[in-house]
Design a protein around this motif. Sequence first.
Motif, PDB file in Angstrom:
ATOM      1  N   LEU A 144       0.829  -1.047   0.028  1.00  0.00           N
ATOM      2  CA  LEU A 144      -0.231  -0.070  -0.197  1.00  0.00           C
ATOM      3  C   LEU A 144       0.786   1.319  -0.092  1.00  0.00           C
ATOM      4  CD1 LEU A 144      -2.908  -1.003   2.285  1.00  0.00           C
ATOM      5  CD2 LEU A 144      -2.753  -1.065   0.080  1.00  0.00           C
ATOM      6  N   GLY A 145       1.848   1.136   0.766  1.00  0.00           N
ATOM      7  CA  GLY A 145       2.957   2.258   0.452  1.00  0.00           C
ATOM      8  C   GLY A 145       3.439   2.512  -0.963  1.00  0.00           C
ATOM      9  N   CYS A 146       3.870   1.721  -1.285  1.00  0.00           N
ATOM     10  CA  CYS A 146       4.223   1.462  -2.951  1.00  0.00           C
ATOM     11  C   CYS A 146       3.066   2.153  -3.682  1.00  0.00           C
ATOM     12  CB  CYS A 146       4.340   0.048  -3.265  1.00  0.00           C
ATOM     13  SG  CYS A 146       5.283  -0.152  -4.870  1.00  0.00           S
ATOM     14  N   VAL A 147       1.997   1.564  -3.564  1.00  0.00           N
ATOM     15  CA  VAL A 147       0.640   2.572  -4.244  1.00  0.00           C
ATOM     16  C   VAL A 147       0.622   3.705  -4.234  1.00  0.00           C
ATOM     17  CG1 VAL A 147      -1.916   2.302  -4.863  1.00  0.00           C
ATOM     18  CG2 VAL A 147      -0.485  -0.017  -4.463  1.00  0.00           C
ATOM     19  N   ALA A 148       0.554   3.978  -3.030  1.00  0.00           N
ATOM     20  CA  ALA A 148       0.652   5.264  -2.397  1.00  0.00           C
ATOM     21  C   ALA A 148       1.820   6.346  -3.173  1.00  0.00           C
ATOM     22  CB  ALA A 148       0.404   5.775  -1.015  1.00  0.00           C
ATOM     23  N   GLY A 149       2.902   5.767  -3.089  1.00  0.00           N
ATOM     24  CA  GLY A 149       4.107   6.579  -3.489  1.00  0.00           C
ATOM     25  C   GLY A 149       3.928   6.732  -5.164  1.00  0.00           C
ATOM     26  N   TYR A 150       3.445   5.762  -5.682  1.00  0.00           N
ATOM     27  CA  TYR A 150       3.148   6.044  -7.125  1.00  0.00           C
ATOM     28  C   TYR A 150       2.184   6.865  -7.448  1.00  0.00           C
ATOM     29  CZ  TYR A 150       2.371   4.514 -12.076  1.00  0.00           C
ATOM     30  OH  TYR A 150       2.310   4.533 -13.331  1.00  0.00           O
ATOM     31  N   LEU A 151       1.186   7.361  -6.690  1.00  0.00           N
ATOM     32  CA  LEU A 151       0.195   8.124  -6.924  1.00  0.00           C
ATOM     33  C   LEU A 151       0.022   9.248  -6.359  1.00  0.00           C
ATOM     34  CD1 LEU A 151      -2.757   5.449  -7.009  1.00  0.00           C
ATOM     35  CD2 LEU A 151      -1.538   6.333  -9.159  1.00  0.00           C
ATOM     36  N   HIS A 152       1.411   9.742  -5.569  1.00  0.00           N
ATOM     37  CA  HIS A 152       1.075  10.807  -4.441  1.00  0.00           C
ATOM     38  C   HIS A 152       1.168  11.865  -5.215  1.00  0.00           C
ATOM     39  CE1 HIS A 152       5.559  10.989  -5.387  1.00  0.00           C
ATOM     40  NE2 HIS A 152       5.670  12.064  -4.769  1.00  0.00           N
ATOM     41  N   ASP A 153       1.347  12.301  -6.387  1.00  0.00           N
ATOM     42  CA  ASP A 153       1.679  13.607  -6.886  1.00  0.00           C
ATOM     43  C   ASP A 153       0.710  13.703  -8.022  1.00  0.00           C
ATOM     44  OD1 ASP A 153       3.564  14.769  -5.757  1.00  0.00           O
ATOM     45  OD2 ASP A 153       5.097  14.299  -6.886  1.00  0.00           O
ATOM     46  N   VAL A 154      -0.396  13.033  -8.270  1.00  0.00           N
ATOM     47  CA  VAL A 154      -1.483  12.970  -9.414  1.00  0.00           C
ATOM     48  C   VAL A 154      -2.236  14.538  -9.292  1.00  0.00           C
ATOM     49  CG1 VAL A 154      -1.702  10.645  -9.801  1.00  0.00           C
ATOM     50  CG2 VAL A 154      -3.106  11.869  -8.134  1.00  0.00           C
ATOM     51  N   GLY A 155      -2.484  14.974  -8.051  1.00  0.00           N
ATOM     52  CA  GLY A 155      -2.900  16.239  -7.586  1.00  0.00           C
ATOM     53  C   GLY A 155      -2.427  17.506  -8.514  1.00  0.00           C
ATOM     54  N   ASN A 156      -1.346  17.363  -8.750  1.00  0.00           N
ATOM     55  CA  ASN A 156      -0.618  18.559  -9.635  1.00  0.00           C
ATOM     56  C   ASN A 156      -1.320  18.644 -10.955  1.00  0.00           C
ATOM     57  OD1 ASN A 156       1.592  19.446  -7.679  1.00  0.00           O
ATOM     58  ND2 ASN A 156       2.477  17.427  -8.094  1.00  0.00           N
ATOM     59  N   MET A 157      -2.216  17.747 -11.532  1.00  0.00           N
ATOM     60  CA  MET A 157      -2.587  17.928 -12.494  1.00  0.00           C
ATOM     61  C   MET A 157      -3.784  19.047 -12.447  1.00  0.00           C
ATOM     62  SD  MET A 157      -4.927  14.964 -13.698  1.00  0.00           S
ATOM     63  CE  MET A 157      -6.870  14.767 -13.097  1.00  0.00           C
ATOM     64  N   VAL A 158      -4.398  19.346 -11.482  1.00  0.00           N
ATOM     65  CA  VAL A 158      -5.337  20.442 -11.067  1.00  0.00           C
ATOM     66  C   VAL A 158      -4.411  21.903 -10.664  1.00  0.00           C
ATOM     67  CG1 VAL A 158      -7.292  20.979  -9.594  1.00  0.00           C
ATOM     68  CG2 VAL A 158      -6.913  18.788 -10.580  1.00  0.00           C
ATOM     69  N   SER A 159      -3.719  21.561  -9.457  1.00  0.00           N
ATOM     70  CA  SER A 159      -2.905  22.655  -9.037  1.00  0.00           C
ATOM     71  C   SER A 159      -1.851  22.365  -8.098  1.00  0.00           C
ATOM     72  CB  SER A 159      -3.937  23.533  -8.270  1.00  0.00           C
ATOM     73  OG  SER A 159      -3.159  24.626  -7.722  1.00  0.00           O
ATOM     74  N   ARG A 160      -0.743  22.973  -8.095  1.00  0.00           N
ATOM     75  CA  ARG A 160       0.232  22.796  -7.034  1.00  0.00           C
ATOM     76  C   ARG A 160       0.040  22.925  -5.746  1.00  0.00           C
ATOM     77  NH1 ARG A 160       4.298  19.364  -6.244  1.00  0.00           N
ATOM     78  NH2 ARG A 160       5.790  20.547  -4.865  1.00  0.00           N
ATOM     79  N   GLU A 161      -0.941  24.016  -5.616  1.00  0.00           N
ATOM     80  CA  GLU A 161      -1.462  24.271  -4.186  1.00  0.00           C
ATOM     81  C   GLU A 161      -2.199  23.035  -3.560  1.00  0.00           C
ATOM     82  OE1 GLU A 161      -0.370  26.865  -2.139  1.00  0.00           O
ATOM     83  OE2 GLU A 161       0.817  27.270  -3.763  1.00  0.00           O
ATOM     84  N   PHE A 162      -2.063  22.643  -2.356  1.00  0.00           N
ATOM     85  CA  PHE A 162      -2.981  21.477  -1.984  1.00  0.00           C
ATOM     86  C   PHE A 162      -3.019  20.391  -2.894  1.00  0.00           C
ATOM     87  CE2 PHE A 162      -4.447  25.612  -0.233  1.00  0.00           C
ATOM     88  CZ  PHE A 162      -4.433  25.275   1.251  1.00  0.00           C
ATOM     89  N   HIS A 163      -1.981  19.997  -3.759  1.00  0.00           N
ATOM     90  CA  HIS A 163      -2.002  18.912  -4.376  1.00  0.00           C
ATOM     91  C   HIS A 163      -2.096  17.467  -3.782  1.00  0.00           C
ATOM     92  CE1 HIS A 163       2.242  18.727  -3.640  1.00  0.00           C
ATOM     93  NE2 HIS A 163       2.199  17.547  -4.162  1.00  0.00           N
ATOM     94  N   GLY A 164      -1.752  17.420  -2.696  1.00  0.00           N
ATOM     95  CA  GLY A 164      -1.844  16.239  -1.771  1.00  0.00           C
ATOM     96  C   GLY A 164      -3.380  15.657  -1.619  1.00  0.00           C
ATOM     97  N   GLN A 165      -4.214  16.943  -1.117  1.00  0.00           N
ATOM     98  CA  GLN A 165      -5.359  16.647  -0.943  1.00  0.00           C
ATOM     99  C   GLN A 165      -6.222  16.699  -2.237  1.00  0.00           C
ATOM    100  OE1 GLN A 165      -3.572  19.078   0.487  1.00  0.00           O
ATOM    101  NE2 GLN A 165      -4.058  18.984   2.638  1.00  0.00           N
TER     102      GLN A 165
END
Length: 269
Positions: A111-132
């Motif tokens: 699960l850590g591996c999966v989360a690591g792979y997907l952790h930055d996908v929010g940047n496709m919307v905005s850098r601000e609060f991209h984690g959430q």
Amino acid sequence: MSGSAERAPGRGPAGARPVGADPEPRPVGADPAPEAEPDAGTVPAAAGGSELLTLERVQQDEELSRFIAAADRVMEGLGYTEHGFRHANLTARIAFQVLSRLGYEERIATLGCVAGYLHDVGNMVSREFHGQTGAVLVYQALRGRAPGNDLAAVVAAIANHEEENGYLVSPIAAAVILADKSDVHRSRVRKSDNIEFDIHDRVNYAAEQSFLRVDSAARTVTLELTIDTAISKVMEYFEIFLGRMQLCRHAAEALDARFKLVINGAELA
């Protein structure tokens, strides 16, 4: 980027203590081109008709792949370093190894591996609060197709991997933080002719080698960097990465380990 002035970065509930430890120290590479990904295993059926989350499964998901590619395009447009498939795969591999070598069971490491792979996908919307933002995107993409507890653990780690507004909500989140922040390397710089004008590009371009070493017996997690000081002084590294290193220290503590930073052979933290 730096942590919030109101609180120490990453403070929050500490992760569960790991069970057992590997007696031999083994390094976790943070090189720019990993030779092999962690064993994602097969995709067994889970209760309720959903499938267990694995790296292989999310890598093959076309929608999630489009998210990663789009996120990297946005980051390029904003002038940031590479945040595409290279960074995603490397973060996945390191998060898996951190949890494995500190004694966590394979399912947690996966699960850590999966989360690591997907952790930055929010940047496709905005850098601000991209984690959430990324957590919501991943939840919507995998809702109903993955066990609820697994999906909840993954999106929580994604939402809490940044120093400005992240908390150490689980061992998975701690591992993703350590894996993400250890990827400092010149291969991430898109335009090397810009390093005189951008401190982030300059510091990354100066990093000739980065390596995250996990010593299971000593319970230490050490980020080893080789920096060309003719390109960027060590002080510049701390100028932009101090908040990240503080967060790494708290992340290691949440895993019942100690974080160390070694630059050009000298231990600095």
